[in-house]
Design a protein around this motif. Structure first.
Motif, short mmCIF file in Angstrom:
data_model
loop_
_atom_site.label_atom_id
_atom_site.label_comp_id
_atom_site.label_asym_id
_atom_site.label_seq_id
_atom_site.Cartn_x
_atom_site.Cartn_y
_atom_site.Cartn_z
N TRP A 1 -6.20 5.83 -3.21
CA TRP A 1 -6.34 6.15 -1.78
C TRP A 1 -7.08 7.47 -1.61
O TRP A 1 -7.99 7.57 -0.79
N SER A 36 0.84 -1.20 0.00
CA SER A 36 0.00 0.00 0.00
C SER A 36 0.88 1.24 0.00
O SER A 36 1.89 1.31 0.70
N LEU A 63 -1.49 12.44 2.59
CA LEU A 63 -0.80 11.21 2.97
C LEU A 63 0.69 11.49 3.11
O LEU A 63 1.32 12.02 2.18
N GLN A 75 0.38 3.23 7.22
CA GLN A 75 0.36 4.56 6.61
C GLN A 75 0.08 5.60 7.68
O GLN A 75 -0.54 5.31 8.71
N GLY A 130 2.87 4.41 0.65
CA GLY A 130 3.27 5.11 1.87
C GLY A 130 3.52 4.23 3.07
O GLY A 130 3.91 4.74 4.12
N VAL A 131 3.31 2.93 2.97
CA VAL A 131 3.49 2.04 4.12
C VAL A 131 4.96 2.02 4.54
O VAL A 131 5.87 1.89 3.72
#
Length: 384
Positions: free
Chosen positions: A352, A106, A144, A124, A108-109
């Motif tokens: 997202w 996913s 994000l 995240q 930005g994890v």
């Protein structure tokens, strides 16, 4: 709620979606968020929408979120404008939202430190801009946080469709960019409450002051500040910890009453004091700010400390603004979980953002109309 979810799309919120099929799918996705029990994955929502479409519903919704061309910013701006029109007495509250994730794909994890939790989580980390008024909290914009491990990896960027304009921001920069974005684009100038403990409060508050944005920013008792009034204890001693400055003036505090969002009891009382200060170690010449302290027990140190710049606002009004933001922590995020703010399972950056946009609309739909402002005692004004 803003309006009932009827058979047709919302004419104002989805007006930027030019094609009828896009507006229909937005309405369908919104219904799925509201009707589905448990995790709001596309598969679960499609299963709960039996009769709303054919066997291709799951594929259609997945494509609408991850691969369609509609822009999320105009929808968020329409949502913010709708809310601001309904209750002018509101603040914008910025708050971090950690989103735990088990996998690594996913967008930005990473292993991230969350200041509000005081610990690291795998997942995240996003910042939400929330509309906060009496009886209503609703997220209207999102940013994000993208770690360098994503931005410096060309392959990861391409797979997640991260735009070329995205550059690394630390947590303070991410929070401030969110605070300065949507309110300026929509012309909804209200105080911004940053419910985020800044690593560099002097730089953060200076950025907001230069933009002429009224704000309150949460700080710690260790934040170095300089007393700006020569009559105050500690004046002339240079930067001192904020907690020490407030403890020296707690005798100047006055009681302030505010409605408890939990309703236990319905109204509570705090002691508040506000003094002029300058932020940072090179504070000479900078415009004074207000250091706001709140005590729930006069025998103990302050339970909350804020740096503020809201012209014309009294200490009681400043406290009221922080309590509006506190509603986000109390009931905004719990409702957010029920409409899927943490449930997006896709991997892309645009996907997202589209999911978070429609989950924010679902949040607004699910919130009852607020009581009149005069009944709850959060009245405050904002000078030009």
């Amino acid at each position: 709620m803003i309006e009932s979810v009827g058979p047709g799309p919302s004419t104002r919120l989805f007006a930027s979606l030019r094609r009828r099929d896009q507006r229909t799918k937005a309405e369908l996705y919104l219904r799925g968020l509201l009707a589905t029990e448990g995790r709001k994955s596309v598969r679960n929502m499609s299963a709960s929408l039996q009769g709303a479409g054919d066997g291709a519903t799951e594929q259609s919704l997945h494509h609408f979120i991850t691969s369609s061309t509609w822009g999320w910013r105009p929808v968020r701006e329409a949502l913010a404008g709708t809310l601001a029109d309904r209750a002018p007495q509101h603040v914008w509250a910025v708050r971090a939202l950690p989103i735990p994730k088990a996998g690594t794909h996913s967008v930005g994890v990473d292993r991230l430190y969350v200041p509000g939790l005081g610990q690291s989580v795998h997942g995240q980390l996003a910042f939400g801009l929330w509309y906060a008024a009496e009886g209503r909290t609703t997220p209207v914009d999102w940013r994000l946080h993208l770690p360098a491990s994503w931005l410096d990896d060309a392959r990861r960027r391409a797979r997640a469709d991260i735009p070329p304009a995205a550059v690394f921001e630390d947590l303070d920069e991410c929070a401030v960019a969110l605070a300065l974005g949507l309110p300026a684009r929509t012309g909804t100038r209200r105080p911004v409450v940053l419910d985020h403990v800044a690593a560099r409060p002097g730089a953060l508050t200076a950025t907001l002051a230069r933009a002429d944005v009224p704000f309150l920013a949460r700080i710690t008792d260790r934040t170095p500040l300089t007393a700006a009034d020569p009559a105050l204890p500690g004046a002339g001693a240079g930067p001192l910890p904020a907690g020490r400055l407030l403890q020296a003036v707690r005798g100047l505090g006055r009681p302030a009453h505010w409605p408890d969002p939990a309703g236990r009891p319905a109204r509570r009382t705090s002691l508040v004091a506000a003094i002029p200060v300058r932020a940072g170690r090179s504070a000479c010449g900078h415009r004074p700010l207000v250091l706001l302290g709140e005590w729930d027990d006069i025998r103990r140190p302050p339970c909350a400390l804020w740096l503020a710049r809201v012209p014309g606002a009294s200490a009681g009004a400043l406290l009221g603004m922080t309590k509006l933001a506190a509603r986000v922590a109390h009931d905004g995020e719990s409702l957010g979980d029920r409409v899927g703010l943490r449930d997006f399972e896709g991997r892309s950056f645009p996907g997202w953002h589209r999911h978070m946009t429609l989950a924010s609309v679902a949040h607004a739909w699910s919130t009852p109309e607020p009581a009149p402002a005069t009944e709850l005692g959060y009245e405050f004004s904002l000078s030009a």
